[in-house]
Enzyme design. Structure first.
Site, PDB file in Angstrom:
ATOM      1  CD  GLU A 193      -3.290   8.448   6.537  1.00  0.00           C
ATOM      2  OE1 GLU A 193      -3.910   7.420   6.801  1.00  0.00           O
ATOM      3  OE2 GLU A 193      -2.108   8.438   6.131  1.00  0.00           O
TER       4      GLU A 193
ATOM      5  CG  ASP B 117      -2.062  -1.012   1.075  1.00  0.00           C
ATOM      6  OD1 ASP B 117      -2.298  -1.490  -0.052  1.00  0.00           O
ATOM      7  OD2 ASP B 117      -2.704  -1.327   2.090  1.00  0.00           O
TER       8      ASP B 117
END
Length: 270
Positions: free
Chosen positions: A122, A48
């Site tokens: 985020e 990721d």
């Protein structure tokens, strides 16, 4: 899809680099065109973290570019293909296979210093040197006056990362949601804030108004969008909302794993 333009982004590990060279050779043999300036497909090889770097690299082309993610790392919440499936994936792309579909992923839209940035995981506004002070507004209505180490806002897919580590909720819903949470808030008789995860949707916009002059200096108050550190001196205001733009990730329908399955595999199963 014939003669499409591509770029490969791989992590630094030897097996990923080897896989990258293999993929590049196969793509060039299929007459695909390698370019780092205006690709139609970004192939990602890694976990990721590598994917987040690829999103940051092509933040300005998200309306156009599609991502193909091969898992070759520790965590793979975003990956849709195993590294052994290269030949299959290239065949599906070349033949415009009907089972090869776009999985649209939610993005946060951050406006700061008259610039627009996008986050798939985020955005965090942090100050680990001294107490950060900012006013938090939701839809231009004052929500709280925050003092502490920082605040973080995540997408639903990003909820399994830093947000989970902070005690936030893991969001499995398919609805377009974002989550706001505080990092180490000051809590005493003088300063109080929610200090609980707050789930919001596309109708909400978060505004952070920076109170302390010191927090406007990048060395003290840092704005971090996924893996990108915004080092410019900040102005008085940062706005965060769910974007109308979505990230385009290719997946093969018969191979699709739900987020619930990925969460169980990553955090629960032995």
């Amino acid at each position: 899809m014939k003669n499409y333009e591509f770029i490969i982004i791989a992590n630094k590990y030897k097996n990923s680099q080897t896989l990258s060279e293999t993929l590049r050779a196969k793509l060039l043999a299929l007459k695909a065109i390698e370019t780092d300036s205006n690709p139609q497909i970004v192939f990602v090889i890694g976990g990721d973290g590598t994917f987040l770097k690829a999103v940051n690299e092509y933040n300005h082309l998200l309306k156009k570019v599609k991502f193909v993610i091969f898992k070759c790392g520790n965590l793979g919440f975003y990956e849709n293909f195993d590294h052994t499936q290269i030949d299959d994936v290239l065949t599906w792309i070349a033949n415009d296979d009907k089972n090869l579909k776009i999985n649209p992923l939610s993005l946060l839209e951050i406006v700061v210093n008259n610039q627009t940035l996008y986050a798939i995981n985020e955005v965090k506004f942090i100050n680990l040197t001294t107490t950060l002070s900012c006013q938090v507004l939701i839809n231009n209505q004052i929500f709280e006056n925050f003092r502490g180490s920082g605040v973080v806002v995540s997408t639903r897919t990003g909820s399994t990362g830093l947000m989970k580590s902070l005690g936030g909720a893991v969001v499995l819903s398919n609805h377009n949601l974002m989550q706001f949470h505080e990092i180490a808030p000051v809590a005493n008789n003088s300063y109080r804030s929610l200090n609980s995860p707050l789930i919001l949707d596309e109708k909400h916009e978060i505004t952070l108004k920076i109170n302390n002059q010191v927090d406007k200096i990048s060395d003290f108050g840092k704005l971090i969008v996924d893996t990108f550190v915004f080092n410019d001196k900040l102005n008085d205001e940062i706005t965060i909302k769910l974007s109308r733009l979505s990230l385009q990730v290719l997946e093969y329908s018969p191979n699709h794993y739900s987020l619930l399955t990925k969460v169980k595999k990553a955090f629960i199963q032995d």
